[in-house]
Write an enzyme that holds these catalytic residues in place. Structure first.
Site, mmCIF file in Angstrom:
data_model
loop_
_atom_site.group_PDB
_atom_site.id
_atom_site.type_symbol
_atom_site.label_atom_id
_atom_site.label_comp_id
_atom_site.label_asym_id
_atom_site.label_seq_id
_atom_site.Cartn_x
_atom_site.Cartn_y
_atom_site.Cartn_z
ATOM 1 N N ALA A 80 3.545 -0.224 -2.303
ATOM 2 C CA ALA A 80 3.271 -0.654 -3.677
ATOM 3 C C ALA A 80 4.516 -0.516 -4.548
ATOM 4 O O ALA A 80 4.793 -1.372 -5.395
ATOM 5 C CB ALA A 80 2.120 0.157 -4.259
ATOM 6 N N HIS A 85 0.843 -1.199 0.000
ATOM 7 C CA HIS A 85 0.000 0.000 0.000
ATOM 8 C C HIS A 85 0.876 1.247 0.000
ATOM 9 O O HIS A 85 1.821 1.359 0.785
ATOM 10 C CB HIS A 85 -0.920 0.032 1.217
ATOM 11 N N SER A 86 0.580 2.187 -0.905
ATOM 12 C CA SER A 86 1.283 3.467 -1.016
ATOM 13 C C SER A 86 2.773 3.215 -1.265
ATOM 14 O O SER A 86 3.124 2.614 -2.272
ATOM 15 C CB SER A 86 1.021 4.303 0.237
ATOM 16 N N MET A 87 3.661 3.637 -0.382
ATOM 17 C CA MET A 87 5.076 3.344 -0.581
ATOM 18 C C MET A 87 5.308 1.845 -0.753
ATOM 19 O O MET A 87 6.168 1.414 -1.535
ATOM 20 C CB MET A 87 5.904 3.853 0.604
ATOM 21 N N SER A 94 -1.633 -1.030 -4.162
ATOM 22 C CA SER A 94 -2.742 -0.287 -3.557
ATOM 23 C C SER A 94 -2.328 1.151 -3.265
ATOM 24 O O SER A 94 -1.240 1.402 -2.735
ATOM 25 C CB SER A 94 -3.157 -0.979 -2.251
#
Length: 261
Positions: free
Chosen positions: A99, A95-97, A123
């Site tokens: 990803a 998720h975020s970083m 994500s």
């Protein structure tokens, strides 16, 4: 089922027992995040999936270690830890970083053949080659706190506790530096593994076009799902997100089975 081993490695946390031969789901947190963030996900997906939650240095039980400020170095260290554990099929979920880390780890797995990569689930992050100048890591402490307040992904108790907040800020700043100074270009070879993208419909940091641009980075199947909510849409959509992850893993497994000789 296998026993829960908790901290079985410097990098990984397993919170739930799993069935023998379960597909590994490597869960990579956001900037400032830690392994327990994915505890609800691990509980929801066990025992059919072996959720390995990654613990970055510089936080919780690794707080004495310096946080890394180079995303590729962080990806390399997680990759080395991953290929050192027992072999088997793996899905990367970030998720975020996280990803972007999933993408970098996937590239290493495909280049080395060091693991059976089934697919990547990205994500809450634009495609790595979609550059945007960001300088949160250069702000003062109050500026970084303002950023995480706006994203609404950090527990209010942490934000209201001055001492606790000062403890987590160094790792948070390091993470932002790592992801904001990372660069990727569109001329790299695409991943062979399929990619699923999950995103919040009102995420101010990720436009639908930038999220869909992940399709340019894979020669495999591409799936896209959006959910009501912002950057941390998954906090309020646990059931739907869990179902989407489960569906993607099953699709990845079917594709791998069809591709086998």
């Amino acid at each position: 089922m296998s026993a829960v081993s908790g901290r079985f490695d410097t990098w990984f946390r397993r919170y739930e027992p799993v069935s023998p031969g379960a597909v590994k789901l490597l869960a990579l947190p956001h900037a400032g995040g830690s392994a327990p963030y994915f505890l609800p996900l691990a509980r929801a997906l066990a025992p059919r999936l072996d959720v390995l939650c990654v613990q970055y240095p510089g936080r919780l039980d690794r707080h004495r270690e310096p946080a890394l400020t180079d995303l590729r170095e962080l990806a390399e260290r997680v990759y080395r830890a991953l290929v050192a554990v027992p072999a088997g099929p793996v899905v990367l979920f970030g998720h975020s970083m996280g990803a972007v880390l999933a993408y970098e780890i996937a590239r290493r797995l495909e280049a080395s053949g060091g693991g059976e990569l089934l697919g990547v689930i990205a994500s809450g992050r634009r495609a790595p080659h979609r550059f945007r100048a960001e300088t949160v890591h250069l702000r003062d402490d109050d500026g970084i706190v303002a950023e995480i307040r706006e994203l609404s992904g950090t527990d209010q108790g942490v934000l209201d506790d001055e001492d606790l907040l000062r403890m987590v800020l160094p790792a948070l700043r390091a993470d932002y530096r790592a992801v904001e100074t990372y660069r990727e270009t569109a001329d790299v070879s695409p991943l062979k593994a399929p990619v699923t993208v999950l995103t919040g419909e009102s995420d101010s940091r990720v436009s639908p076009d930038d999220a869909r641009a992940w399709e340019e980075l894979t020669s495999g199947t591409f799936r896209f799902r959006s959910f009501p909510g912002g950057h941390f849409y998954l906090n309020g959509r646990q059931g739907e997100v869990t179902a989407a992850i489960r569906e993607s893993v099953e699709a990845f497994r079917s594709a791998a089975a069809q591709a086998s000789p």
